[in-house]
Design a protein around this motif. Structure first.
Motif, PDB file in Angstrom:
ATOM      1  N   ILE A 243      -0.600  -0.334  -4.114  1.00  0.00           N
ATOM      2  CA  ILE A 243       0.301   0.331  -5.047  1.00  0.00           C
ATOM      3  C   ILE A 243       1.720  -0.071  -4.677  1.00  0.00           C
ATOM      4  O   ILE A 243       2.212   0.311  -3.605  1.00  0.00           O
ATOM      5  CB  ILE A 243       0.124   1.864  -4.982  1.00  0.00           C
ATOM      6  N   ASP A 244       2.343  -0.870  -5.512  1.00  0.00           N
ATOM      7  CA  ASP A 244       3.685  -1.385  -5.229  1.00  0.00           C
ATOM      8  C   ASP A 244       3.747  -1.985  -3.820  1.00  0.00           C
ATOM      9  O   ASP A 244       4.681  -1.739  -3.064  1.00  0.00           O
ATOM     10  CB  ASP A 244       4.745  -0.278  -5.370  1.00  0.00           C
ATOM     11  N   GLY A 245       2.707  -2.703  -3.469  1.00  0.00           N
ATOM     12  CA  GLY A 245       2.700  -3.375  -2.183  1.00  0.00           C
ATOM     13  C   GLY A 245       2.141  -2.548  -1.048  1.00  0.00           C
ATOM     14  O   GLY A 245       1.943  -3.055   0.049  1.00  0.00           O
ATOM     15  N   ILE A 246       1.872  -1.263  -1.290  1.00  0.00           N
ATOM     16  CA  ILE A 246       1.396  -0.410  -0.203  1.00  0.00           C
ATOM     17  C   ILE A 246      -0.128  -0.369  -0.238  1.00  0.00           C
ATOM     18  O   ILE A 246      -0.713   0.067  -1.215  1.00  0.00           O
ATOM     19  CB  ILE A 246       1.933   1.027  -0.347  1.00  0.00           C
ATOM     20  N   PRO A 247      -0.786  -0.815   0.832  1.00  0.00           N
ATOM     21  CA  PRO A 247      -2.248  -0.750   0.823  1.00  0.00           C
ATOM     22  C   PRO A 247      -2.745   0.669   1.075  1.00  0.00           C
ATOM     23  O   PRO A 247      -2.218   1.385   1.925  1.00  0.00           O
ATOM     24  CB  PRO A 247      -2.644  -1.673   1.988  1.00  0.00           C
ATOM     25  N   THR A 248      -3.744   1.085   0.308  1.00  0.00           N
ATOM     26  CA  THR A 248      -4.307   2.424   0.488  1.00  0.00           C
ATOM     27  C   THR A 248      -5.734   2.401  -0.029  1.00  0.00           C
ATOM     28  O   THR A 248      -6.082   1.573  -0.863  1.00  0.00           O
ATOM     29  CB  THR A 248      -3.489   3.506  -0.255  1.00  0.00           C
ATOM     30  N   GLN A 249      -6.559   3.284   0.489  1.00  0.00           N
ATOM     31  CA  GLN A 249      -7.910   3.394  -0.064  1.00  0.00           C
ATOM     32  C   GLN A 249      -8.126   4.762  -0.692  1.00  0.00           C
ATOM     33  O   GLN A 249      -9.236   5.178  -0.917  1.00  0.00           O
ATOM     34  CB  GLN A 249      -8.953   3.077   1.007  1.00  0.00           C
ATOM     35  N   ARG A 250      -7.030   5.423  -1.017  1.00  0.00           N
ATOM     36  CA  ARG A 250      -7.152   6.756  -1.596  1.00  0.00           C
ATOM     37  C   ARG A 250      -7.458   6.745  -3.086  1.00  0.00           C
ATOM     38  O   ARG A 250      -7.709   7.785  -3.657  1.00  0.00           O
ATOM     39  CB  ARG A 250      -5.861   7.539  -1.391  1.00  0.00           C
TER      40      ARG A 250
END
Lengths: 1033, 569
Positions: A173-180
């Motif tokens: 999301i906008d470059g931020i990795p997340t697995q949520r």
């Protein structure tokens, strides 16, 4: 001739006049920077920030309006001097910019399997989670969820990539990795969603990318554009998938039938019992003739309990727990942009009342995306920030939905004096679902998440950029609950308990990227080198206390508890450190080459196996650019062949799986499960703080290493007839090895025998096809049809011996190797015994008899036992598909979207209740039991009713497997552009729409439940009818 | 650029350490190697004794011993409520893949595993730093033998794993590595070590004692003494072992530590926990900083459905059991004819005479529930009286106003101790050994000691008006007066006495299997009981099969066929 023309020119010039107008995009938003050209001349202007233009032209000339990414449009200059032009997005536009791993590429240069989601198609779908709206939109990506508010969504990219651990894709999301997932992202803030499916695209994200990557870019301001968007909608939600359950009279009749069956050909044939005697509530007026039983009348007592507090009722529990409900959504966003920087601000509010009473979810999100340019744009500093807050009712939803099926209809909702109705003797100890709703009404979870990316990008040299980004992702829950005392039939509690819990999950990411773009002659080269550090940490604590003086949520704080005061807490942390590089090279825009290498280190592995390399390479050939293709260019506007290979990793195991650990577990809740505690009253005092020991919680495996997925993909992108028909086809083979498994283990190991191992291998093979066709049938009528279809076949190719038994099969003659892990193992039901001859002349089967299910004696040894099981079907569908149609006619737009699944068997969990009285004899049952087999109803294939499940008919068998195929009209929307109607107001866009989700549902006749998409008991998927408005000022 | 590269390099080295993440909130195996933590692991092993649950009730053993022995029906809401126990009750529908069997197997091996972990730690300690080493070894070996004892009587052929076997080798240990008899000897070895090394008394009442170990060793040897062939047939008695049983019981009796409670009721009242009759009891507690208390959760389904309790009506005495409490005019039980007329079905407890233990054991409509004059039991307090008659069980429950009572909705239980071995059992084990050794005359006073106490236990058995709850009348066996005391008669009397004394305590089925009479007794029971209750229509005991539960299919699968199934399954 030439002279004539020259002579004529002034004349023409004399007739030219200023033609003005506005250019808007597909959504009616003004397009700044669109090019307006008088065809065949050099007269060119560009639109201003409000999409306006003014150009000199004469009647009869043609204006050509173009904008990157949109289909160029031509208008004939007539008598009018003001024109408004709406450009449509170009189907399969090859210049579209796609974000592929820290950088952006043009679609024509792509060599990997990447799908771009058309946001306009999903803009108004009120799912509250952008990912849910993607179901059926992206070939190869399956999205499954039930109807619950903020419920879990399962996303699978090209099948299931692994076994025990998360097969969820990685979200960027906008470059931020997340697995949520995306449930905390305001759908209206999303500018684009791209899905990276193959390894060449995903490898740059290395770790965690094995199950695909979903890249979400949120909106930002645009230079020279300033506007305000307002969207509002209201929806009505309806419960359309209720099961037909029995009413009181029918329930009493089914009971009678079951007992009479047991008496005449069931287990009690030698000692028949009168159903009037065995039923605690009803008595029956019947002929007592076991050869031809006839029920004359059912006597329902006035009260069902001895104390006469509960009147015999005819409660429809579905109706008691559900209601048509309202869902409202509002979104306001402002954007502004100048050469010095842009800003985008938004706030949204969503309020979903839920179709189960009191399941309200409220959601607020705010976003601020800002950037500033310095030194003539050489330095760009920015911040993408979003915050979200959810307030969700906490009801035991699964219980409520299943209880509304199984709670006896004779139980009243309330007692005569207004208390809660509940079970009486002879019934199951099941709660009154309405009480569960109202007694939990005060309990809400409060969730907040802050997701922020702060970045700076500096152009060091022309083409050489350095970017650093620091991302913060913190999510936390605060939940305070009150458990109230109750009396409900024979169920009661005097406990007043407060519970308070808090947890947070934090993630800090620091990325550093160096990119270099260079073109020389016909060579183009993009280089990327980067480094990323991710630190994940979470902690939680919770406490509970009983003995509150007041059962009031405003009083219910831990300090007010007087007894059984308990506290618990825990924490976990892990980190990833990665280095990566990527090179894209193209020659003449024809030959494309890309190579990636990523090195990932994870704290979850021991120092011996901490790092792994994930390489990828891909090739592309734009055949349509070749000279020899010029002849076919009119038909074949674009053709590209792609091939890729690459590896990705997975490490989503618990943080400390390499260690053998003991924990001080003093005690655990023993209501529904075994105590796992280690305290003991060694002093024999019977009370007080107890000495306690340690409990083994896991067996460590210091040699754990990365799970690796290797994927090979070949694809073709094409455009025909000037890209009116575009499409892509991909075929892939995806092999996962060293799969991280936590297999079930031999009982003698005791607790803590669970151990993570690297073992299994999986293979997914599949093909995907997507097609899109756009046709302007007339000036006013445009038709776009796009569809996709995907097939994936999954099988386990290797399992270590220790893990085999964790999967369907018997571990010896039937092992899951070579089969999908979603395979069913069990008995083959061969209909029911309908004559004594059939019973007598069949294999020995404990519990067999008239009306009972006959199971196949597969090994022909004359006995039906455990050795007569085989693989009886699998859940994986043959293919999944989606079809979207959009029609624009003048100011109207109409779209409908079908999504479906074909093939695959689901285990219909409701069948235990809809076809049997014996599997839950104290419950209510489904109306199918009324047409069960009896000697008088010989045509039925529903087993004879019985109160005793001697034949073990709950066993895994083909009786429960039914077709999982369905086709749903997911979304249908009719919009009307008010802009012309409201032209005296200064709207850039004004649209109203009506929309319906899940309006139509088609399923196989062989599926006897309500909705094959959610075959078990779950929050039902509602029909949602919406009225909304999109305004832009 | 150079500066940048250096910066990146610095960043990289700085971050490498960031991949070292220490486990939070856990300890490593090595950290347990202290005297305090070793003692704590002994506590963890004790804790497994009482980590019971209604889904795997290995403490009260009601599903395995009472229901299968014909003392009790499953109860609850019809045969489909807890269907695994229904399969146990019917025998004919029992299967190799029943979840409760697998769960109980696993839970008992959790106990074994905790013991083995504790033993490894204790053995590794330096005795100078850990002077309690031998005693702790003895305690934990006792506990391990207890878990194995239960596994043995349930499943017969079980894998024996002790602290010397490393975990990676567990999957090489078959359930047939040792014969049935060798397994008994292994269990006996543990109890013998405990008996040799435990103190006579413990300051902490929950710790096991020499007497407990001697009694449990006697119990083990008594089971071992009835030799069985490969098809579960009892082929004879081992006189040497019987003699050891007798000696061991003598040691307990002569230790001076134990005696019968004056009133039978005291065994089942919380205020008498750890009293003189308690030889080995599992300690339960409440208000102990656990969510619901460490209560006797195995009894969590056994309370009636009235307003004071409310769930769940399981473990209901059978007509057969209630009839067994009838006595003849000679004051003795009706050894052969007790079940001829169904006095229990008639509900008349005033005309015939009864053993007072009836009203300590069975909640009967019209009789006070658990001695409470303000709570007269009704058949409506049963969950499903139409299916399962109108009686409930009393020994494992407490009065609603008892200080140990705990509700954890929808279930409830108490922190009253559960006695695994009480002194009456020691007396009757000795009597049994003597009878089987042909010394029935020496057994007579032991049986009569138990009967005398029972006959005197009427003080609490009154109706609100002060009258006796039932018509009580029982005496001792008096050869020449009311019986002829031959070996056969004594054997019959002893077996009947065990049933009455330990009714609903989870013993009966295992007694029947030990004596080799299970098939006959259970099928006779079914033949009569079928006509009295609608739920036993298809019940049947298959001889040479149903003496033991099948080895859970899951475990056979997990062992990849290393475990062999029991005969007949």
């Amino acid at each position: 001739m030439l002279g004539c023309l020259i002579l004529l020119l002034p004349n023409i010039h004399a007739q030219s006049r200023p033609v003005t107008g506005t250019v808007t995009d597909e959504d009616g938003k003004p397009l700044a920077g669109a090019t307006v050209q008088v065809n065949g001349t050099k007269t060119t202007v560009t639109t201003d920030d409000q999409g306006r233009f003014s150009i000199e032209a004469v009647k009869g000339q043609t204006l050509k309006i173009s904008f990157v990414g949109d289909q160029p449009m031509e208008i004939l200059v007539g008598n009018k001097t003001v024109y408004s032009v709406q450009l449509k997005a170009q189907a399969g536009n090859m210049n579209e910019v796609v974000i592929t791993g820290y950088t952006a590429e043009k679609k024509k240069d792509l060599t990997g399997a990447v799908s771009v989601v058309k946001m306009s198609e999903i803009q108004n779908i009120p799912d509250g989670n952008p990912v849910k709206a993607l179901q059926g939109r992206v070939p190869g990506m399956t999205v499954t969820s039930d109807g619950s508010l903020n419920g879990a969504v399962t996303v699978r990219m090209r099948g299931q990539t692994t076994l025990n651990i998360s097969s969820d894709p990685l979200y960027i999301i906008d470059g931020i990795p997340t697995q949520r997932g995306l449930q905390e992202i305001n759908q209206d803030d999303v500018e684009s969603i791209q899905v990276l499916k193959d390894a060449s695209a995903a490898t740059i994200y290395g770790s965690r990318a094995a199950a695909g990557v979903v890249i979400v870019t949120t909106k930002s301001g645009k230079n020279g554009v300033k506007h305000i968007d307002f969207d509002a909608s209201t929806s009505l939600q309806l419960y359309t998938t209720k099961i037909h359950v029995l009413n009181t009279e029918q329930h009493a009749k089914a009971y009678w039938q079951a007992v009479v069956n047991d008496d005449r050909f069931g287990p009690n044939v030698s000692n028949p019992y009168d159903p009037s005697v065995t039923n605690g509530i009803f008595t029956y007026d019947w002929n007592h003739d076991y050869t031809n039983p006839v029920l004359n009348k059912i006597n329902i007592p006035e009260y069902i309990d001895a104390a006469h507090t509960m009147k015999a009722s005819n409660t429809n529990w579905f109706n008691e727990v559900s209601h048509p409900s309202i869902l409202q959504q509002y979104n306001l966003s402002l954007s502004n942009g100048t050469a010095n920087g842009t800003s985008f601000l938004s706030v949204s509010y969503r309020d979903d009342q839920g179709i189960i009473k009191k399941t309200r979810s409220q959601k607020v999100t705010v976003r601020a995306n800002l950037d500033y340019n310095f030194f003539n744009g050489r330095l760009k500093v920015g911040e993408d920030l979003t915050g979200s807050y959810f307030k969700d009712a906490q009801l035991p939803i699964g219980d409520i939905v299943s209880l509304s099926i199984i709670e006896n209809p004779v139980i009243p909702v309330h007692t005569v004096d207004g208390g809660w109705g509940g079970p009486v003797a002879g019934m199951d100890d099941r709660h009154n679902p309405v009480r569960l709703i109202y007694d939990n009404d005060q309990n809400n979870n409060n969730f907040a998440r802050v997701l922020s990316s702060t970045y700076a990008q500096l152009e060091l040299l022309p083409g050489l950029r350095f970017k650093t980004a620091f991302d913060v992702d913190y999510a936390g829950d605060y939940y305070r609950s009150l458990l109230k005392p109750y009396q409900s039939g024979f169920l009661s509690s005097t406990i007043t308990q407060v519970g308070t819990s808090f947890d947070y999950q934090g993630s800090l990411t620091w990325q550093n990227l160096l990119t270099y773009d260079v073109r020389f002659h016909q060579h183009s080269l993009n280089l990327l080198a980067g480094q990323e550090y991710i630190d994940n940490h979470n902690q939680n604590f919770n406490g509970s206390a009983q003995g509150l003086a007041l059962a009031d949520i405003n009083y219910a704080y831990l300090s007010e508890g007087t007894s059984n005061i308990l506290v618990n807490g825990g924490g976990e942390a892990d980190a990833l450190l990665s280095y990566f590089g990527k090179a894209n090279y193209s020659y003449q825009d024809k030959y494309l080459l890309s190579a990636t290498l990523r090195r990932d280190g994870s704290s979850k592995f021991g120092s011996n196996n901490r790092y792994a390399y994930f390489p990828a390479a891909s090739l592309g050939w734009r055949i349509s650019q070749e000279k020899f293709m010029l002849g076919t260019a009119k038909v074949l506007s674009d053709l590209k062949l792609r091939a890729s290979w690459g590896q990705t990793g997975n490490q989503s195991i618990p943080a400390y799986a390499t260690y053998s650990l003991y924990q001080s577990i003093y005690a655990t809740d023993l209501t529904w499960g075994q105590s796992a505690g280690s305290a003991y009253d060694i002093n024999g005092a019977g009370t007080g703080t107890l000495p306690s020991g340690f409990t083994s919680t896991q067996t460590g495996n210091p040699d754990l290493k990365w799970e690796t997925t290797t994927q090979t993909n070949v694809g073709i992108d094409f455009g025909l007839f000037n890209n009116a028909l575009t499409g892509a086809a991909d075929a892939y083979v995806k092999k996962t090895t060293n799969i991280l498994l936590n297999p079930p283990y031999l009982g003698v190991l005791g607790e803590g025998g669970n151990e993570w191992i690297n073992g299994a291998s999986l293979e997914n093979k599949g093909i995907e096809l997507s097609l899109s066709y756009t046709k302007s049938l007339s000036r006013d009528l445009t038709l776009t049809v796009s569809g996709n279809i995907a097939h994936n076949a999954l099988k386990i190719t290797y399992l270590p011996n220790d893990a085999i038994i964790g999967y369907p099969g018997n571990g010896t003659t039937y092992t899951i190797i070579g089969h999908s892990p979603n395979t069913y193992f069990g008995w083959v039901a061969q209909g029911i015994f309908k004559t004594e001859d059939e019973v007598n002349n069949s294999a020995t089967q404990p519990g067999k008899g008239l009306g009972r299910i006959r199971y196949a004696d597969l090994n022909n040894d004359g006995v039906v036992d455990n050795n007569d099981q085989e693989y009886i079907g699998k859940a994986d569908p043959d293919f999944t598909y989606g079809l979207n149609t959009t029609i624009r006619f003048k100011d109207f737009d109409f779209a409908f979207f079908f999504q479906g699944v074909k093939g695959g068997l689901v285990s219909n969990g409701f069948k235990y209740l809809t076809d049997f009285t014996s599997q839950a004899p104290g419950s209510n049952w489904g109306s199918r039991v009324l047409s069960a087999w009896t000697p008088e109803n010989p045509g039925s294939n529903i087993p004879a009713l019985t109160m005793t499940n001697n034949n073990n008919e709950g066993r895994s068998s083909t009786y429960y497997l039914e077709s999982g195929s369905y086709l749903k009209l997911r979304n249908v929307e009719l919009g009307y552009n008010l802009k012309n109607a409201l032209s005296r107001y200064k709207f850039y866009k004004a649209r109203i729409y009506v929309q319906a989700a899940n309006l139509l549902r088609f399923k196989s006749k062989s599926f006897t439940g309500p909705d094959p998409e959610i075959p078990g008991s779950a929050y039902p998927i509602p029909l949602i009818a919406t009225l909304g408005v999109n305004l832009t000022f | 650029m150079k500066k940048l590269s250096i910066a990146l390099l610095f960043l990289a080295t700085a971050c490498t350490k960031q991949l070292d993440k220490e486990p939070q909130g856990s300890v490593f195996t090595g950290s347990l190697q202290t005297p305090e933590n070793t003692d704590a692991m002994v506590i963890a092993a004790y804790s497994a004794l009482g980590n019971d649950h209604w889904s795997t009730p290995y403490t009260t053993m009601w599903a395995y011993g009472s229901v299968r022995g014909g003392d009790a029906y499953k109860g609850g809401a019809g045969t489909g409520d807890q269907p695994d126990v229904d399969a146990y009750e019917q025998f004919s529908s029992n299967r190799v893949d029943i979840g409760e069997s697998d769960g109980t197997w696993y839970r008992l091996y959790i106990g074994v595993a905790r013991c083995n972990t504790a033993l490894q730690l204790i053995e590794a300690m330096d005795p100078s730093a850990y002077p309690q080493q031998t005693q702790r070894l003895a305690e934990v070996r006792f506990l391990r033998a207890h878990f194995y004892f239960i596994l043995k009587v349930l499943f017969n052929h079980i894998p024996w794993i002790d602290e010397t076997i490393p975990k990676p080798e567990y999957d090489t240990i078959s359930n047939r590595s040792f014969s049935s008899d060798e397994l008994w000897s292994k269990i006996a070895d543990d109890f013998r070590f405990a008996a040799d090394n435990l103190p006579v008394t413990q300051t902490q009442a929950g710790r096991v004692t020499k007497g407990a170990a001697q009694a449990y060793l006697a119990k083990t040897l008594l089971y071992q003494a009835y030799t069985q062939d490969d098809n579960n047939n009892v082929t004879g008695t081992n006189q040497t072992l019987l003699a050891q049983v007798n000696t061991l019981c003598d040691s307990v009796i002569n230790s001076g530590q134990y005696s019968l409670f004056a009133d039978f009721a005291d065994n089942f009242l919380s205020q008498f926990d750890n009293g003189p009759e308690s030889v080995f009891a599992i300690q339960f507690s409440k208000a102990d900083q656990t969510p619901e208390g460490r209560v006797d959760a195995g009894a969590g389904l056994d309370y009636p459905m009235d307003a004071e309790y409310g769930c769940c009506g399981f473990h209901q005495p059978s007509y057969d059991l209630v009839n067994a409490f009838q006595t003849g005019s000679d004051g003795l039980p009706l050894l052969d004819t007790y079940n001829g007329s169904n006095v229990a079905g008639a509900g008349d407890f005033k005309t015939s005479t009864f053993d007072p233990r009836l009203d300590h054991t069975v909640a009967i409509p019209g009789h006070p529930y658990k001695y409470q004059h303000n709570l007269i039991f009704q058949s409506a307090y049963c969950r499903d009286p139409a299916t399962y008659n109108g009686f409930m069980s009393l020994k494992e429950v407490v009065a609603y106003n008892d200080p140990t009572f705990v509700k954890y909705p929808p279930f409830m239980s108490s922190s009253k101790n559960w006695q695994v071995i009480r002194y009456a059992d020691v007396l009757l084990m000795k009597a049994e050994a003597l009878i089987e050794m042909g010394q029935q005359d020496l057994a007579l006073p032991l049986i009569n000691q138990v009967r005398t106490r029972a006959a005197a236990s009427t003080a609490l058995l009154t109706q609100p008006d002060g009258s006796a709850t039932s018509n009580y009348g029982m005496t001792t066996y008096q050869p020449g007066v009311n019986c002829t005391w031959t070996q056969d008669y004594a054997r019959k009397a002893l077996r009947f006495e065990r049933r009455l004394e330990f009714a609903m305590e989870g013993y009966h089925f295992f007694d029947l299997v030990r004596w080799g009479v299970a098939a006959d007794v259970i099928n006779t029971y079914f033949a009569t009981e079928k006509g009295r209750t609608p739920h036993l229509g298809s019940a049947h005991f298959t001889k040479n099969r149903d003496e033991y539960l099948p080895i859970p299919q899951n475990q056979i699968n997990y062992s990849k066929g290393l475990y062999k199934q029991n005969p007949g399954w």
